[in-house]
Structure formats: structure tokens, C-alpha cells
Design a protein around this motif. Structure first.
Motif, PDB file in Angstrom:
ATOM      1  N   LEU A 107      -5.623   9.056   0.987  1.00 59.35           N
ATOM      2  CA  LEU A 107      -5.122   7.685   0.962  1.00 59.35           C
ATOM      3  C   LEU A 107      -5.784   6.837   2.036  1.00 59.35           C
ATOM      4  O   LEU A 107      -6.151   5.689   1.789  1.00 59.35           O
ATOM      5  N   ASP A 108      -5.980   7.396   3.216  1.00 52.60           N
ATOM      6  CA  ASP A 108      -6.606   6.628   4.302  1.00 52.60           C
ATOM      7  C   ASP A 108      -8.028   6.187   3.939  1.00 52.60           C
ATOM      8  O   ASP A 108      -8.442   5.077   4.265  1.00 52.60           O
ATOM      9  N   ILE A 109      -8.747   7.029   3.214  1.00 57.00           N
ATOM     10  CA  ILE A 109     -10.111   6.686   2.795  1.00 57.00           C
ATOM     11  C   ILE A 109     -10.092   5.525   1.807  1.00 57.00           C
ATOM     12  O   ILE A 109     -10.854   4.568   1.942  1.00 57.00           O
ATOM     13  N   MET A 110      -9.195   5.600   0.831  1.00 61.78           N
ATOM     14  CA  MET A 110      -9.108   4.520  -0.170  1.00 61.78           C
ATOM     15  C   MET A 110      -8.628   3.223   0.471  1.00 61.78           C
ATOM     16  O   MET A 110      -9.110   2.146   0.116  1.00 61.78           O
ATOM     17  N   MET A 111      -7.717   3.306   1.428  1.00 65.77           N
ATOM     18  CA  MET A 111      -7.243   2.109   2.119  1.00 65.77           C
ATOM     19  C   MET A 111      -8.386   1.469   2.907  1.00 65.77           C
ATOM     20  O   MET A 111      -8.522   0.244   2.917  1.00 65.77           O
ATOM     21  N   ALA A 112      -9.202   2.275   3.539  1.00 61.70           N
ATOM     22  CA  ALA A 112     -10.339   1.747   4.299  1.00 61.70           C
ATOM     23  C   ALA A 112     -11.351   1.092   3.365  1.00 61.70           C
ATOM     24  O   ALA A 112     -11.871   0.018   3.675  1.00 61.70           O
ATOM     25  N   ARG A 113     -11.606   1.715   2.221  1.00 63.69           N
ATOM     26  CA  ARG A 113     -12.545   1.141   1.251  1.00 63.69           C
ATOM     27  C   ARG A 113     -12.056  -0.203   0.724  1.00 63.69           C
ATOM     28  O   ARG A 113     -12.854  -1.091   0.440  1.00 63.69           O
ATOM     29  N   ARG A 114     -10.745  -0.336   0.577  1.00 64.21           N
ATOM     30  CA  ARG A 114     -10.162  -1.578   0.058  1.00 64.21           C
ATOM     31  C   ARG A 114      -9.794  -2.563   1.167  1.00 64.21           C
ATOM     32  O   ARG A 114      -9.308  -3.646   0.904  1.00 64.21           O
ATOM     33  N   LYS A 115     -10.013  -2.126   2.410  1.00 62.58           N
ATOM     34  CA  LYS A 115      -9.719  -2.962   3.588  1.00 62.58           C
ATOM     35  C   LYS A 115      -8.277  -3.479   3.581  1.00 62.58           C
ATOM     36  O   LYS A 115      -8.013  -4.669   3.700  1.00 62.58           O
ATOM     37  N   ILE A 116      -7.348  -2.534   3.448  1.00 61.07           N
ATOM     38  CA  ILE A 116      -5.934  -2.866   3.443  1.00 61.07           C
ATOM     39  C   ILE A 116      -5.220  -2.007   4.475  1.00 61.07           C
ATOM     40  O   ILE A 116      -5.522  -0.824   4.622  1.00 61.07           O
ATOM     41  N   SER A 117      -4.309  -2.604   5.205  1.00 59.41           N
ATOM     42  CA  SER A 117      -3.577  -1.875   6.237  1.00 59.41           C
ATOM     43  C   SER A 117      -2.386  -1.133   5.622  1.00 59.41           C
ATOM     44  O   SER A 117      -1.952  -1.444   4.506  1.00 59.41           O
ATOM     45  N   LEU A 118      -1.877  -0.190   6.364  1.00 59.64           N
ATOM     46  CA  LEU A 118      -0.729   0.577   5.922  1.00 59.64           C
ATOM     47  C   LEU A 118       0.468  -0.337   5.692  1.00 59.64           C
ATOM     48  O   LEU A 118       1.138  -0.237   4.668  1.00 59.64           O
ATOM     49  N   SER A 119       0.722  -1.245   6.614  1.00 57.10           N
ATOM     50  CA  SER A 119       1.887  -2.126   6.476  1.00 57.10           C
ATOM     51  C   SER A 119       1.732  -3.066   5.282  1.00 57.10           C
ATOM     52  O   SER A 119       2.706  -3.337   4.571  1.00 57.10           O
ATOM     53  N   GLU A 120       0.528  -3.540   5.032  1.00 59.29           N
ATOM     54  CA  GLU A 120       0.298  -4.428   3.889  1.00 59.29           C
ATOM     55  C   GLU A 120       0.489  -3.683   2.573  1.00 59.29           C
ATOM     56  O   GLU A 120       1.137  -4.190   1.651  1.00 59.29           O
ATOM     57  N   LEU A 121      -0.062  -2.476   2.472  1.00 63.57           N
ATOM     58  CA  LEU A 121       0.092  -1.680   1.262  1.00 63.57           C
ATOM     59  C   LEU A 121       1.559  -1.326   1.049  1.00 63.57           C
ATOM     60  O   LEU A 121       2.072  -1.425  -0.070  1.00 63.57           O
ATOM     61  N   ALA A 122       2.243  -0.932   2.108  1.00 66.87           N
ATOM     62  CA  ALA A 122       3.662  -0.588   2.005  1.00 66.87           C
ATOM     63  C   ALA A 122       4.469  -1.762   1.463  1.00 66.87           C
ATOM     64  O   ALA A 122       5.318  -1.589   0.584  1.00 66.87           O
ATOM     65  N   GLU A 123       4.186  -2.942   1.950  1.00 66.54           N
ATOM     66  CA  GLU A 123       4.897  -4.128   1.485  1.00 66.54           C
ATOM     67  C   GLU A 123       4.593  -4.404   0.012  1.00 66.54           C
ATOM     68  O   GLU A 123       5.497  -4.711  -0.765  1.00 66.54           O
ATOM     69  N   ARG A 124       3.345  -4.275  -0.371  1.00 65.64           N
ATOM     70  CA  ARG A 124       2.944  -4.572  -1.750  1.00 65.64           C
ATOM     71  C   ARG A 124       3.550  -3.609  -2.761  1.00 65.64           C
ATOM     72  O   ARG A 124       3.817  -3.991  -3.903  1.00 65.64           O
ATOM     73  N   ILE A 125       3.737  -2.339  -2.365  1.00 64.69           N
ATOM     74  CA  ILE A 125       4.281  -1.356  -3.312  1.00 64.69           C
ATOM     75  C   ILE A 125       5.758  -1.083  -3.077  1.00 64.69           C
ATOM     76  O   ILE A 125       6.341  -0.214  -3.721  1.00 64.69           O
ATOM     77  N   ASP A 126       6.347  -1.822  -2.146  1.00 66.11           N
ATOM     78  CA  ASP A 126       7.786  -1.731  -1.877  1.00 66.11           C
ATOM     79  C   ASP A 126       8.218  -0.325  -1.452  1.00 66.11           C
ATOM     80  O   ASP A 126       9.076   0.304  -2.066  1.00 66.11           O
ATOM     81  N   ILE A 127       7.569   0.153  -0.399  1.00 66.83           N
ATOM     82  CA  ILE A 127       7.915   1.438   0.207  1.00 66.83           C
ATOM     83  C   ILE A 127       7.917   1.215   1.716  1.00 66.83           C
ATOM     84  O   ILE A 127       7.224   0.318   2.208  1.00 66.83           O
ATOM     85  N   THR A 128       8.677   2.001   2.444  1.00 65.63           N
ATOM     86  CA  THR A 128       8.705   1.797   3.884  1.00 65.63           C
ATOM     87  C   THR A 128       7.381   2.254   4.495  1.00 65.63           C
ATOM     88  O   THR A 128       6.767   3.220   4.015  1.00 65.63           O
ATOM     89  N   PRO A 129       6.937   1.578   5.547  1.00 68.95           N
ATOM     90  CA  PRO A 129       5.710   2.022   6.222  1.00 68.95           C
ATOM     91  C   PRO A 129       5.813   3.469   6.714  1.00 68.95           C
ATOM     92  O   PRO A 129       4.826   4.209   6.682  1.00 68.95           O
ATOM     93  N   ALA A 130       6.993   3.879   7.138  1.00 65.43           N
ATOM     94  CA  ALA A 130       7.172   5.258   7.616  1.00 65.43           C
ATOM     95  C   ALA A 130       6.927   6.268   6.492  1.00 65.43           C
ATOM     96  O   ALA A 130       6.243   7.277   6.696  1.00 65.43           O
ATOM     97  N   ASN A 131       7.451   5.993   5.308  1.00 62.84           N
ATOM     98  CA  ASN A 131       7.240   6.916   4.183  1.00 62.84           C
ATOM     99  C   ASN A 131       5.789   6.912   3.725  1.00 62.84           C
ATOM    100  O   ASN A 131       5.247   7.962   3.369  1.00 62.84           O
ATOM    101  N   LEU A 132       5.150   5.756   3.745  1.00 61.93           N
ATOM    102  CA  LEU A 132       3.739   5.695   3.374  1.00 61.93           C
ATOM    103  C   LEU A 132       2.889   6.437   4.406  1.00 61.93           C
ATOM    104  O   LEU A 132       1.930   7.120   4.051  1.00 61.93           O
ATOM    105  N   SER A 133       3.256   6.350   5.655  1.00 61.91           N
ATOM    106  CA  SER A 133       2.541   7.054   6.717  1.00 61.91           C
ATOM    107  C   SER A 133       2.642   8.571   6.531  1.00 61.91           C
ATOM    108  O   SER A 133       1.664   9.291   6.730  1.00 61.91           O
TER     109      SER A 133
END
Length: 71
Positions: free
Chosen positions: A7-33
Motif C-alpha cells: 500500500l505504501d508503494i501505491m500511495m507514493a506512486r499516486r502522491k497521496i498521504s495516509l490521512s488523505e486516503l483514509a478520509e477519501r475511503i472513510d476509514i480511520t487513519p489508525a486502521n489504514l496505518s
């Protein structure tokens, strides 16, 4: 564990932060982490679908199998 989460590789390729992705998919940042660091024991298909939709990728881009011999 033989399942590797990229997941970290795909997030880096898409230039999206953990908190931004968590918000967009409606999951807590802690669970996404937990998922991102490979500490998760399971993932719901609905969560996997939301991640793939947001990152415009396939499940195989996020998850990889490695047997214990490293092949």
C-alpha cells in the motif's frame, strides 16, 4: 508472514498521504496505518475495493504473496 502489503508503494506512486486516503475511503487513519504496515490480519473486500478505486489499481498491486523460501 507470506502476504506482503504494498500500500505504501501505491500511495507514493499516486502522491497521496495516509490521512488523505483514509478520509477519501472513510476509514480511520489508525486502521489504514495498520494495513499499510502489514500488521493487519485481514481486510474486508469493501475496504480493498475502496482503496483500489481511489488509487486506480488492482488488488494484486497492493497484495503480494511470498513463500517462506523468499521466492
Amino acid at each position: 508472514m507470506p502476504i506482503i502489503v504494498n500500500l505504501d508503494i501505491m500511495m507514493a506512486r499516486r502522491k497521496i498521504s495516509l490521512s488523505e486516503l483514509a478520509e477519501r475511503i472513510d476509514i480511520t487513519p489508525a486502521n489504514l496505518s495498520i494495513l499499510k504496515t502489514g500488521k493487519a490480519k485481514a481486510i474486508r473486500f469493501s475496504t480493498l475495493e475502496a482503496i483500489c478505486k481511489e488509487l486506480d489499481c488492482q488488488p494484486g498491486d497492493l497484495l503480494e504473496y511470498q513463500n517462506k523460501e523468499g521466492t
